[in-house]
Design a protein around this motif. Structure first.
Motif, PDB file in Angstrom:
ATOM      1  N   PRO A  22       0.831  -1.203   0.000  1.00  0.00           N
ATOM      2  CA  PRO A  22       0.000   0.000   0.000  1.00  0.00           C
ATOM      3  C   PRO A  22       0.867   1.256   0.000  1.00  0.00           C
ATOM      4  CG  PRO A  22      -0.507  -1.411   1.893  1.00  0.00           C
ATOM      5  CD  PRO A  22       0.630  -2.029   1.167  1.00  0.00           C
ATOM      6  N   LEU A  44     -10.250   8.762   6.557  1.00  0.00           N
ATOM      7  CA  LEU A  44      -9.884   8.270   5.231  1.00  0.00           C
ATOM      8  C   LEU A  44      -8.384   7.979   5.120  1.00  0.00           C
ATOM      9  CD1 LEU A  44     -12.055  10.556   2.938  1.00  0.00           C
ATOM     10  CD2 LEU A  44     -12.377   8.110   3.368  1.00  0.00           C
ATOM     11  N   ASP A  46      -6.681   6.363   7.095  1.00  0.00           N
ATOM     12  CA  ASP A  46      -6.440   4.978   7.504  1.00  0.00           C
ATOM     13  C   ASP A  46      -6.365   4.043   6.299  1.00  0.00           C
ATOM     14  OD1 ASP A  46      -6.494   5.895  10.079  1.00  0.00           O
ATOM     15  OD2 ASP A  46      -8.499   5.117  10.523  1.00  0.00           O
ATOM     16  N   ALA A  47      -7.071   4.382   5.233  1.00  0.00           N
ATOM     17  CA  ALA A  47      -7.063   3.535   4.035  1.00  0.00           C
ATOM     18  C   ALA A  47      -5.714   3.580   3.323  1.00  0.00           C
ATOM     19  CB  ALA A  47      -8.174   3.958   3.077  1.00  0.00           C
ATOM     20  N   ASP A  48      -4.936   4.622   3.564  1.00  0.00           N
ATOM     21  CA  ASP A  48      -3.633   4.751   2.904  1.00  0.00           C
ATOM     22  C   ASP A  48      -2.681   3.621   3.272  1.00  0.00           C
ATOM     23  OD1 ASP A  48      -4.395   7.049   1.631  1.00  0.00           O
ATOM     24  OD2 ASP A  48      -3.345   8.407   2.988  1.00  0.00           O
ATOM     25  N   HIS A  49      -2.873   3.016   4.430  1.00  0.00           N
ATOM     26  CA  HIS A  49      -1.934   2.011   4.913  1.00  0.00           C
ATOM     27  C   HIS A  49      -2.487   0.596   4.806  1.00  0.00           C
ATOM     28  CE1 HIS A  49       0.191   5.491   6.323  1.00  0.00           C
ATOM     29  NE2 HIS A  49      -0.888   5.882   6.972  1.00  0.00           N
ATOM     30  N   LEU A  50      -3.629   0.452   4.132  1.00  0.00           N
ATOM     31  CA  LEU A  50      -4.260  -0.856   3.992  1.00  0.00           C
ATOM     32  C   LEU A  50      -4.181  -1.329   2.549  1.00  0.00           C
ATOM     33  CD1 LEU A  50      -7.533  -0.148   5.991  1.00  0.00           C
ATOM     34  CD2 LEU A  50      -5.535  -1.414   6.794  1.00  0.00           C
ATOM     35  N   ALA A  52      -5.928  -2.916  -0.796  1.00  0.00           N
ATOM     36  CA  ALA A  52      -7.174  -2.480  -1.431  1.00  0.00           C
ATOM     37  C   ALA A  52      -8.397  -3.159  -0.834  1.00  0.00           C
ATOM     38  CB  ALA A  52      -7.111  -2.726  -2.927  1.00  0.00           C
ATOM     39  N   ASP A  53      -8.290  -4.418  -0.443  1.00  0.00           N
ATOM     40  CA  ASP A  53      -9.466  -5.096   0.101  1.00  0.00           C
ATOM     41  C   ASP A  53      -9.848  -4.568   1.490  1.00  0.00           C
ATOM     42  OD1 ASP A  53      -7.270  -6.190   1.358  1.00  0.00           O
ATOM     43  OD2 ASP A  53      -7.976  -8.250   1.267  1.00  0.00           O
ATOM     44  N   HIS A  55      -9.925  -1.275   2.131  1.00  0.00           N
ATOM     45  CA  HIS A  55     -10.479   0.065   1.936  1.00  0.00           C
ATOM     46  C   HIS A  55     -11.986   0.097   2.157  1.00  0.00           C
ATOM     47  CE1 HIS A  55      -6.979   1.634  -0.770  1.00  0.00           C
ATOM     48  NE2 HIS A  55      -6.559   1.148   0.391  1.00  0.00           N
ATOM     49  N   VAL A  58     -13.140   0.970   5.685  1.00  0.00           N
ATOM     50  CA  VAL A  58     -12.897   2.375   6.033  1.00  0.00           C
ATOM     51  C   VAL A  58     -13.900   3.269   5.313  1.00  0.00           C
ATOM     52  CG1 VAL A  58     -11.248   4.280   5.886  1.00  0.00           C
ATOM     53  CG2 VAL A  58     -10.458   2.003   6.519  1.00  0.00           C
ATOM     54  N   TYR A  59     -14.098   3.042   4.009  1.00  0.00           N
ATOM     55  CA  TYR A  59     -15.017   3.883   3.230  1.00  0.00           C
ATOM     56  C   TYR A  59     -16.444   3.773   3.756  1.00  0.00           C
ATOM     57  CZ  TYR A  59     -11.239   4.361  -0.181  1.00  0.00           C
ATOM     58  OH  TYR A  59     -10.054   4.630  -0.806  1.00  0.00           O
TER      59      TYR A  59
END
Length: 86
Positions: A22, A44, A46-50, A52-53, A55, A58-59
């Motif tokens: 990521p 949002l 937090d999604a930067d470090h995950l 794609a699955d 995301h 978080v979304y």
């Protein structure tokens, strides 16, 4: 015959490359001035470090929080303890 098989520079024994991990997109989040909305938008990041699955969770959490904040705008004001005069 493919070009790779014909190209002597391609090493057929080489291991396939690992997928990239990521990476933060670096999207700038502008503060809205509403603390609750800003907190959800900050989530949002937090999604930067995950991967794609990850995301989706978080979304969905951010969407739920923003939807609740919008719904709260439509709610009638709650009367204070001394405003219920008859």
């Amino acid at each position: 015959m493919t070009d790779e098989a014909a190209d002597p520079r391609v090493d057929a024994r080489a291991e396939p490359a690992e997928p990239a991990g990521p990476v933060a997109l670096g999207v700038v989040r502008t503060p809205t001035g509403h603390a609750g909305v800003d907190a959800h938008l900050a989530r949002l990041a937090d999604a930067d470090h995950l991967a794609a699955d990850g995301h989706v969770e978080v979304y969905e959490d951010v969407h739920r929080g923003l939807r609740d904040a919008l719904t709260a705008l439509d709610a009638p004001p709650v009367p204070g303890p001394y405003e219920n005069r008859s």
